[in-house]
Design an enzyme around this catalytic site. Structure first.
Site, PDB file in Angstrom:
ATOM      1  N   ARG A 142     -20.975   3.652 -15.302  1.00  0.00           N
ATOM      2  CA  ARG A 142     -20.822   2.161 -14.687  1.00  0.00           C
ATOM      3  C   ARG A 142     -19.476   1.616 -15.227  1.00  0.00           C
ATOM      4  O   ARG A 142     -19.326   0.445 -14.959  1.00  0.00           O
ATOM      5  CB  ARG A 142     -21.941   1.194 -15.177  1.00  0.00           C
ATOM      6  N   LYS A 193      -6.448  -1.140  -6.136  1.00  0.00           N
ATOM      7  CA  LYS A 193      -7.158  -0.357  -5.019  1.00  0.00           C
ATOM      8  C   LYS A 193      -7.342   1.181  -5.339  1.00  0.00           C
ATOM      9  O   LYS A 193      -6.359   1.805  -5.732  1.00  0.00           O
ATOM     10  CB  LYS A 193      -6.625  -0.155  -3.599  1.00  0.00           C
ATOM     11  N   ASN A 211       1.139  -4.517   4.757  1.00  0.00           N
ATOM     12  CA  ASN A 211       1.056  -3.399   5.745  1.00  0.00           C
ATOM     13  C   ASN A 211       2.239  -3.380   6.622  1.00  0.00           C
ATOM     14  O   ASN A 211       2.299  -2.748   7.761  1.00  0.00           O
ATOM     15  CB  ASN A 211      -0.145  -3.723   6.570  1.00  0.00           C
ATOM     16  N   HIS A 266       3.216  -0.330   8.547  1.00  0.00           N
ATOM     17  CA  HIS A 266       2.293   0.580   8.399  1.00  0.00           C
ATOM     18  C   HIS A 266       1.393   0.750   9.690  1.00  0.00           C
ATOM     19  O   HIS A 266       0.728   1.623   9.958  1.00  0.00           O
ATOM     20  CB  HIS A 266       1.192   0.168   7.364  1.00  0.00           C
ATOM     21  N   GLU A 321       8.634   2.271   0.140  1.00  0.00           N
ATOM     22  CA  GLU A 321       7.743   1.071  -0.204  1.00  0.00           C
ATOM     23  C   GLU A 321       8.503  -0.032  -0.930  1.00  0.00           C
ATOM     24  O   GLU A 321       8.242  -1.296  -0.775  1.00  0.00           O
ATOM     25  CB  GLU A 321       6.500   1.759  -0.996  1.00  0.00           C
ATOM     26  N   ARG A 380      -2.835 -10.379   1.824  1.00  0.00           N
ATOM     27  CA  ARG A 380      -2.332  -8.892   1.641  1.00  0.00           C
ATOM     28  C   ARG A 380      -1.832  -8.288   2.850  1.00  0.00           C
ATOM     29  O   ARG A 380      -1.232  -7.254   2.922  1.00  0.00           O
ATOM     30  CB  ARG A 380      -3.357  -8.041   0.929  1.00  0.00           C
TER      31      ARG A 380
END
Lengths: 363, 363
Positions: A121, A143, A246, A249, A185, A242
């Site tokens: 956990r 992420k 992108n 992308h 990036e 956010r």
């Protein structure tokens, strides 16, 4: 050395960017970890290069360590490898007082973050990214994920690391194409959020291309700080803030899908995607052609593509775009620049315009 | 109908306990879910009984639904079934606006909560527990997990549901041994936290045993409220406050391990474990033998064991206890009662005393 805090949600962590840290040791940065044994997760490329140095830093911090090494490559983000990693953590003596050091690129960071976050956990994980793509982007953002056989990154979490250590000196061992892919990036972060950084990358393009650690320390930490600013305001991607990340992308992901994953590097696809987005912005919001030219020049200097790969069918790229999850409510979604350093979402872009742009940068 | 809020950490949710809710519909309770399609996860026992009723409630709430059914039993808490569930969610059209309704016992709740929490980095899940064990205990607490081939519940998260609906009327279809096993956790909650509830369970033992929905509505909601109080103060099990919930579990888990998982039901093992803990408390902290007798009488009335199963080797149970993760720093850890309704951890219990107690309740 440059350090700063990232504070998304209720848990903050410290990012250190320091050329040479892996070789010289970073035991003090590991003080944020609990006292138990540390699993050093790495891959078959990185472990032989930096595994021993990482082990020394962990042991110097007063913790036991054990190595868990997975094959290099996206294939290691499978549930099978995930399960094997957890088994090796058990064998290595990991318990609830343990933590995980993710020493590697994006695959190791994603896999390690997910494994640590679900082991008993959740135990803390520390990121020591070794690819430029992960140094400049994915190590901050919270992420983590593994792949489902039917969908990339389907199985994941928002999970913050306990700390991040970025050492630009380790980039010296990176293949040229991998290094360039990571730069995409970095250019993206500047293009959407910081015109000054963009100008600086233009001015310092030579030392950047030459992987000069001191220059990279400054550039990478600025890119990460920009990303952290966005992530802090929208930890779980619920507020749409956010979305600017992108940029490039929509076409980039579609290119990866249309050509088949692994055919083109992520950063290369994003590079061509950023050019496409700028061409689209020229048509729809008066973005200056001279700015597109600046972007193309910088990307080209770094060895990144500013056209679609030879033989790419624009129709297939458009079809892939339609299937992309970024598409919502039937319309294609793009992030477009107003000017260098300022971006925003564009709703309901016409497919005909996208196709025209793709044809315009086709080979 | 009894409703209350649980507020662990930063996210609260509502628990509704209502006899007949599944048959009559609970569309309004589902208003907390996002608008997208709902995956109704159930197992091969529960789906034929209550799947259609659940579907009607979801559709009445204005959401689309699709069924995902796994084989009944602990085997479905594997990574393989987890992966299959995610695949079926994709096939059913689940996206980030979706949610999952876990309709079933502990296995479905654990698997469903983990699947929802990791699908596309997390979608909400709603618990509709159908076993008494999950109704009285596991549906509140925020623990979800699947099993690793080498360790039960190794892969998990602390994750709170969006809401919980407990319908005691569905317990009418439960096998007698499953029902009794669930009562053990209810008795446990009363024994450690609420002497008044314990007395009430003694007084109302007949309607409880007869599964009277009105009586169960009151008893189950009280048990859940007690558990919620503990969980709210120690969401991630970091403060030691949740430890009292392990009353009966030191010996209980060891019994399950020593006899082999699946040989004895969890509640049965906990029942014998609670008796063992009381005998130990008699020896070490002056717990009254008369209180042990009250506990044994109530458990026996519910058809639960108050002795070790015939032929159990106390030495093997002790050995399993040593291997249990609840053991920390070399000493056996027990939760002991001071009196009915009040419990606390006991450090460094002597193995010789434990062995004596186990022999005392051996067959």
């Amino acid at each position: 050395m440059i350090e700063f805090n990232v504070n998304p949600g209720d848990r903050g962590y410290r990012v250190r960017v320091e050329g040479g840290a892996v070789a010289h040791g970073f035991a003090d940065a590991l003080a944020v970890l609990p006292p138990g044994p540390v699993a050093i997760l790495s891959d078959s490329n990185v472990a032989p290069l930096y595994g021993e140095a990482a082990r020394r830093s962990v042991e110097a911090s007063g913790r036991k360590s054990f190595a868990v090494t997975v094959p290099a490559g996206e294939g290691s983000k499978s549930l099978e490898v995930f399960s094997r990693v957890l088994g090796e953590m058990l064998s290595g003596g990991a318990d609830r007082t343990s933590s995980l050091l993710a020493l590697g690129g994006g695959v190791v960071g994603d896999l390690g973050g997910f494994a640590a976050s679900t082991f008993m956990r959740g135990i803390p994980f520390f990121m020591a990214p070794t690819s430029l793509l992960s140094q400049v982007d994915s190590s901050v953002g919270g992420k983590v994920a593994v792949n489902h056989t039917r969908s990339k990154n389907l199985i994941g979490l928002f999970a913050q690391p306990a700390g991040v250590l970025v050492d630009p000196a380790v980039l010296s061992t990176l293949p040229a194409e991998e290094y360039a892919s990571g730069l995409a990036e970095g250019v993206k972060a500047a293009a959407i959020l910081d015109a000054e950084l963009f100008a600086r990358m233009e001015a310092e393009r030579e030392p950047i291309r030459a992987r000069d650690p001191a220059t990279l320390e400054a550039v990478i930490s600025r890119c990460l700080r920009l990303k952290a600013d966005v992530v802090e305001k929208d930890e779980r991607e619920t507020k749409g803030l956010r979305e600017v990340l992108n940029f490039g992308h929509t076409v980039g992901h579609a290119l990866e899908t249309a050509l088949g994953y692994g055919t083109i590097r992520h950063g290369e696809a994003v590079s061509a995607g950023m050019v496409a987005a700028c061409r689209l912005a020229e048509r729809t919001r008066g973005f200056q052609a001279g700015e597109t030219a600046r972007l193309e020049t910088l990307l080209s200097f770094f060895g990144l593509p500013v056209r679609l790969p030879a033989g790419t069918d624009p129709g297939r790229v458009l079809a892939a775009m339609r299937g992309d999850k970024k598409k919502r409510g039937g319309a294609l979604r793009f992030v477009l620049l107003e000017r260098l350093g300022r971006a925003g979402p564009a709703e309901a872009v016409a497919e005909a315009q996208v196709l025209e742009v793709l044809r315009g940068i086709g080979a």
